[in-house]
Design an enzyme around this catalytic site. Structure first.
Site, PDB file in Angstrom:
ATOM      1  N   HIS A  19     -18.496   7.016 -20.836  1.00 25.48           N
ATOM      2  CA  HIS A  19     -17.579   7.224 -21.742  1.00 25.48           C
ATOM      3  C   HIS A  19     -17.834   5.800 -22.658  1.00 25.48           C
ATOM      4  CE1 HIS A  19     -14.781  10.382 -19.988  1.00 25.48           C
ATOM      5  NE2 HIS A  19     -16.028  10.067 -19.066  1.00 25.48           N
ATOM      6  N   ASP A 118     -10.279   7.482 -25.523  1.00 16.87           N
ATOM      7  CA  ASP A 118     -10.944   8.623 -24.940  1.00 16.87           C
ATOM      8  C   ASP A 118      -9.860   9.662 -24.764  1.00 16.87           C
ATOM      9  OD1 ASP A 118     -11.968   9.812 -22.134  1.00 16.87           O
ATOM     10  OD2 ASP A 118     -13.559   8.631 -22.756  1.00 16.87           O
TER      11      ASP A 118
END
Length: 443
Positions: A19, A118
């Site tokens: 990520h 995120d």
């Protein structure tokens, strides 16, 4: 007359390598457009992030990570350090405790025009609403995986089959054929429940309240799925990738790593190489690794097997090359960047294979939606790389040309005036105008 503050974006990646890497590449793209950029992280993740951004003026701010988390071993601030992914839900839930510190930092910074966080950090939407700042979420998944996962939860096409291996077509996308086994829980379940499903539902609800999402893909790779998502699901998905092409040039060394020399030899011999990897977080028993190793031995094909360091011990060695996933190689490049089999790594495969001139076959099976992501090439027309015939891999007709074509399209998308580059510019203008509309009118 008042002065207009520089456009300022705050990025907050989830604490996981797969990520973090693409969102740092996104930070570089924003920085190159002369935006002020701040990246938020936690103390244990800070050194690697600061090191990767040393050649920029991007600011990095540390937020304290919660301690004494029930169900999570102490001192862990990244998912790759978790003993097992069974700890994931307690870990991601604990990030909510960062929220007060997150809001304090945002309020203390120069005017923030946009928060890019995120998708796993859904609680940042509540903070963005409170502070009057547009929030955009970042997903490393492809449009394909996002769309089909959403359809599974909403329309449950697998309710009509009698077996997890029975093929069904996807509503609205009838040319896509899948099985229930292509998905992990909760997406594979007809009546999902439990902590993992609650997390998916919570982050999904936050996503619908956001200003949209940035996707690490380019439109021409999966146009039908991006269109379907934007027209029938939402929120709006902006294709701004592949972000790996924003990485700075790597320093070339005189001595290539052993595994690169080995690949060069196979290229010179005109031989294909089977690439084997199960990601940075897949948990596999030693017995499973042993069975895979024996199968590779018997196949008599040349293969490159990337393993986590804790899984490499005792693995038999033949012609295949074994490298630990987290070991620093001789040229300072970390294998983990090319071994993660999420969509981000698949997105970089085409342009990089084209540069090297080599052919690397790949098969994947991993946790989360990576089974599903592995199908995207077949659905989009790339097909599998080949099939096993008498000790060799027979190349699928047109496969190598297709890889070159996709690689060229990826570079064009990220180049000056390319679709991903233009989309990012449009996104910046739109979100900054949104921020101006949220600001109170002067007295």
């Amino acid at each position: 007359m008042g002065t207009v503050s520089p456009r300022h974006f705050v990025l907050f990646p989830f604490m996981s390598q797969g990520h973090t890497i693409p969102i740092l590449n996104l930070a570089r793209l924003l920085h190159r457009r002369l935006l002020s950029v701040t990246v938020l992280t936690t103390p244990a993740n800070s050194p690697s992030i600061r090191s990767s951004l040393l050649d920029t003026t991007i600011s990095v701010v540390d937020l304290p990570f919660p301690v004494n988390i029930p169900g999570v071993p102490p001192g862990i601030e990244s998912t790759d350090k978790l003993p097992s992914m069974s700890f994931f839900v307690p870990f991601v839930t604990a990030t909510k405790l960062i929220q007060p510190h997150f809001e304090q930092v945002i309020a203390s910074l120069p005017t923030v025009h946009c928060i890019i966080s995120d998708g796993f950090l859904g609680w940042t939407q509540q903070s963005a609403d409170k502070l009057g700042i547009p929030r955009v979420l970042f997903y490393g998944m492809s449009n394909y995986a996002m769309t089909l996962s959403s359809i599974m939860l909403r329309e449950k096409p697998h309710a009509m089959v009698s077996s997890v291996d029975e093929v069904f077509s996807v509503p609205g996308l009838p040319w896509v054929n899948l099985t229930t086994n292509d998905f992990e829980p909760p997406f594979s379940e007809l009546e999902p429940k439990g902590a993992h499903f609650d997390f998916v539902a919570e982050t999904g609800a936050a996503a619908f309240k956001s200003h949209g999402m940035l996707v690490n893909s380019f439109y021409d790779l999966e146009p039908r799925f991006n269109d379907y998502w934007n027209q029938k699901i939402g929120p709006r998905a902006w294709c701004v990738g592949p972000l790996c092409l924003a990485e700075p040039p790597r320093v070339q060394t005189l001595q290539k790593p052993t595994w690169v020399q080995w690949l060069d030899e196979k290229l010179a011999q005109g031989k294909s190489v089977l690439y084997v990897a199960f990601g940075s977080q897949a948990e596999m028993a030693p017995e499973q690794l042993h069975e895979i190793a024996m199968g590779l031995e018997r196949s008599e094909v040349a293969f490159l097997w990337v393993l986590r360091s804790k899984g490499a011990t005792g693995t038999p060695e033949r012609e295949g090359v074994y490298e630990s996933l987290w070991v620093e190689l001789s040229d300072g490049e970390c294998v983990c960047e090319c071994a993660h089999l999420g969509f981000a790594s698949n997105g970089r495969a085409a342009p990089e294979c084209e540069d090297g001139g080599g052919r690397v076959g790949h098969r994947t099976k991993n946790s989360g939606q990576q089974r599903l992501r592995a199908r995207v090439c077949g659905v989009q027309g790339c097909g599998e790389d080949g099939k096993r015939v008498d000790g060799e891999w027979e190349e699928r007709e047109g496969g190598e040309e297709k890889v070159k074509e996709v690689g060229e399209a990826a570079r064009a998308a990220m180049g000056d005036g390319g679709p991903s580059s233009r989309t990012l510019d449009l996104f910046i203008d739109e979100v900054c105008n949104k921020k101006l509309n949220l600001l109170p009118s002067p007295a």
